[in-house]
Write a protein that holds these residues in place. Structure first.
Motif: not given
Length: 155
Positions: A138-155
């Motif tokens: 679950s911690l890995r999923i949360a980290k992955l979600n944060a990474h995806i959100e960060q990617e979305d904000k940078s595009h």
């Protein structure tokens, strides 16, 4: 990867006592776990713990050292596994081939757990291992979600 056979139980307990993964385990439960598995491995620096597409359904808990996880190229690192963290849960749970590579960045000691060995453990120890896997995933999923959100904000 080389099996470590002559590490005294007291030394093994000393190592696992420091790790977050085992914090909910009693000393007796840690001892049962180590005596039941007895599968500590040394992975020398720059050597693979496992390779993509291999059929190896062990779960590895890093006791010391650090593993780098990558898919195709070592330059495309997906993450690092540090002491107290685990890797290989996908192959362990679903009995499928490895989807990534794991290479030791430094000399690394891991505790290897097989599904068969897990079934032989007392229920309380087995449940605590499962709880730690769920928490870690679950911690890995949360980290992955944060990474995806960060990617979305940078595009």
């Amino acid at each position: 990867m080389r099996l470590l056979e002559h590490i005294p139980l007291i030394k093994q307990l000393e190592i696992v006592n420091r790790l977050e993964f085992f914090k909910e385990f009693t000393v007796a439960e840690r001892q049962v776990l180590l005596e039941s598995f007895g599968c500590l491995y040394l992975i020398n620096a720059h050597r693979h713990a496992f390779k993509r597409f291999e059929r190896d359904d062990k779960l590895y808990i890093v006791l010391s050292g650090e593993l780098s996880i990558y898919s195709k190229s070592e330059h495309d690192e997906l993450g690092r596994i540090k002491p107290g963290e685990f890797v290989g849960e996908g192959a362990f749970i679903s009995h499928r081939e490895r989807s990534t590579n794991a290479i030791a960045l430094v000399d690394t000691i891991v505790l290897a757990i097989t599904a068969e060995a897990l079934t032989r453990l007392p229920n309380v120890v087995r449940e605590k291992i499962k709880d730690q896997l769920i928490i870690g995933m679950s911690l890995r999923i949360a980290k992955l979600n944060a990474h995806i959100e960060q990617e979305d904000k940078s595009h």
